[in-house]
Motif scaffolding. Structure first.
Motif, PDB file in Angstrom:
ATOM      1  N   UNK A   1      -2.940   6.564  -1.915  1.00 39.13           N
ATOM      2  CA  UNK A   1      -2.582   5.204  -1.506  1.00 39.13           C
ATOM      3  C   UNK A   1      -2.665   5.094   0.015  1.00 39.13           C
ATOM      4  N   UNK A   2      -2.115   6.096   0.725  1.00 40.92           N
ATOM      5  CA  UNK A   2      -2.183   6.098   2.185  1.00 40.92           C
ATOM      6  C   UNK A   2      -3.633   6.118   2.668  1.00 40.92           C
ATOM      7  N   UNK A   3      -4.477   6.875   1.985  1.00 43.11           N
ATOM      8  CA  UNK A   3      -5.899   6.928   2.344  1.00 43.11           C
ATOM      9  C   UNK A   3      -6.558   5.559   2.184  1.00 43.11           C
ATOM     10  N   UNK A   4      -6.202   4.849   1.129  1.00 40.84           N
ATOM     11  CA  UNK A   4      -6.752   3.499   0.911  1.00 40.84           C
ATOM     12  C   UNK A   4      -6.318   2.550   2.027  1.00 40.84           C
ATOM     13  N   UNK A   5      -5.053   2.670   2.414  1.00 47.97           N
ATOM     14  CA  UNK A   5      -4.537   1.822   3.491  1.00 47.97           C
ATOM     15  C   UNK A   5      -5.267   2.152   4.795  1.00 47.97           C
ATOM     16  N   UNK A   6      -5.445   3.441   5.058  1.00 50.96           N
ATOM     17  CA  UNK A   6      -6.160   3.854   6.269  1.00 50.96           C
ATOM     18  C   UNK A   6      -7.603   3.363   6.260  1.00 50.96           C
ATOM     19  N   UNK A   7      -8.169   3.218   5.065  1.00 51.69           N
ATOM     20  CA  UNK A   7      -9.545   2.739   4.932  1.00 51.69           C
ATOM     21  C   UNK A   7      -9.637   1.217   4.995  1.00 51.69           C
ATOM     22  N   UNK A   8      -8.468   0.549   5.084  1.00 45.89           N
ATOM     23  CA  UNK A   8      -8.485  -0.903   5.263  1.00 45.89           C
ATOM     24  C   UNK A   8      -7.825  -1.731   4.184  1.00 45.89           C
ATOM     25  N   UNK A   9      -7.315  -1.105   3.120  1.00 45.86           N
ATOM     26  CA  UNK A   9      -6.653  -1.879   2.058  1.00 45.86           C
ATOM     27  C   UNK A   9      -5.402  -2.546   2.616  1.00 45.86           C
ATOM     28  N   UNK A  10      -5.225  -3.825   2.296  1.00 44.03           N
ATOM     29  CA  UNK A  10      -4.088  -4.578   2.801  1.00 44.03           C
ATOM     30  C   UNK A  10      -3.240  -5.197   1.690  1.00 44.03           C
ATOM     31  N   UNK A  11      -3.587  -4.904   0.435  1.00 38.95           N
ATOM     32  CA  UNK A  11      -2.828  -5.471  -0.676  1.00 38.95           C
ATOM     33  C   UNK A  11      -2.797  -4.486  -1.846  1.00 38.95           C
ATOM     34  N   UNK A  12      -1.822  -4.707  -2.731  1.00 38.94           N
ATOM     35  CA  UNK A  12      -1.721  -3.879  -3.933  1.00 38.94           C
ATOM     36  C   UNK A  12      -2.968  -4.054  -4.794  1.00 38.94           C
ATOM     37  N   UNK A  13      -3.546  -5.249  -4.792  1.00 44.83           N
ATOM     38  CA  UNK A  13      -4.763  -5.494  -5.572  1.00 44.83           C
ATOM     39  C   UNK A  13      -5.929  -4.663  -5.046  1.00 44.83           C
ATOM     40  N   UNK A  14      -6.059  -4.585  -3.732  1.00 50.12           N
ATOM     41  CA  UNK A  14      -7.138  -3.787  -3.152  1.00 50.12           C
ATOM     42  C   UNK A  14      -6.951  -2.306  -3.482  1.00 50.12           C
ATOM     43  N   UNK A  15      -5.709  -1.843  -3.469  1.00 53.60           N
ATOM     44  CA  UNK A  15      -5.424  -0.456  -3.827  1.00 53.60           C
ATOM     45  C   UNK A  15      -5.708  -0.232  -5.307  1.00 53.60           C
ATOM     46  N   UNK A  16      -5.340  -1.195  -6.143  1.00 48.81           N
ATOM     47  CA  UNK A  16      -5.641  -1.096  -7.583  1.00 48.81           C
ATOM     48  C   UNK A  16      -7.142  -1.038  -7.827  1.00 48.81           C
ATOM     49  N   UNK A  17      -7.881  -1.891  -7.124  1.00 45.14           N
ATOM     50  CA  UNK A  17      -9.332  -1.915  -7.296  1.00 45.14           C
ATOM     51  C   UNK A  17      -9.966  -0.584  -6.885  1.00 45.14           C
TER      52      UNK A  17
ATOM     53  N   UNK B   1       6.330   0.206  -5.728  1.00 50.35           N
ATOM     54  CA  UNK B   1       6.217   1.369  -4.838  1.00 50.35           C
ATOM     55  C   UNK B   1       5.016   1.210  -3.906  1.00 50.35           C
ATOM     56  N   UNK B   2       3.901   0.746  -4.442  1.00 52.20           N
ATOM     57  CA  UNK B   2       2.706   0.539  -3.626  1.00 52.20           C
ATOM     58  C   UNK B   2       2.970  -0.521  -2.557  1.00 52.20           C
ATOM     59  N   UNK B   3       3.654  -1.591  -2.926  1.00 58.11           N
ATOM     60  CA  UNK B   3       3.993  -2.637  -1.954  1.00 58.11           C
ATOM     61  C   UNK B   3       4.911  -2.093  -0.862  1.00 58.11           C
ATOM     62  N   UNK B   4       5.840  -1.221  -1.229  1.00 55.31           N
ATOM     63  CA  UNK B   4       6.733  -0.617  -0.238  1.00 55.31           C
ATOM     64  C   UNK B   4       5.948   0.267   0.725  1.00 55.31           C
ATOM     65  N   UNK B   5       4.981   1.019   0.209  1.00 53.03           N
ATOM     66  CA  UNK B   5       4.139   1.856   1.073  1.00 53.03           C
ATOM     67  C   UNK B   5       3.329   0.968   2.019  1.00 53.03           C
ATOM     68  N   UNK B   6       2.786  -0.126   1.494  1.00 51.88           N
ATOM     69  CA  UNK B   6       2.050  -1.070   2.333  1.00 51.88           C
ATOM     70  C   UNK B   6       2.943  -1.633   3.432  1.00 51.88           C
TER      71      UNK B   6
END
Length: 59
Positions: A14-30, A44-49
């Protein structure tokens, strides 16, 4: 530690996705599938975001 048990997605992924530019739970899910089954991990994902948004880069 797993962020999403259903899809075996770790918090590091999840952290890697955020570092790659994900800004929403949907983007992380995708990107990872996390939250695509029972969705109990979405909180939990929203809290990490949220925590990642509050980090201030040093330098």
């Amino acid at each position: 530690m797993y962020a999403c048990v259903c899809r075996a997605v770790t918090e590091n992924e999840v952290h890697d996705c955020i570092a790659a530019g994900a800004k929403s739970a949907k983007q992380i899910r995708d990107a990872t599938g996390a939250g695509g089954d029972c969705a109990s991990c979405v909180r939990k994902i929203c809290a990490i975001l949220k925590r990642s948004e509050n980090l201030v880069p040093i330098g």
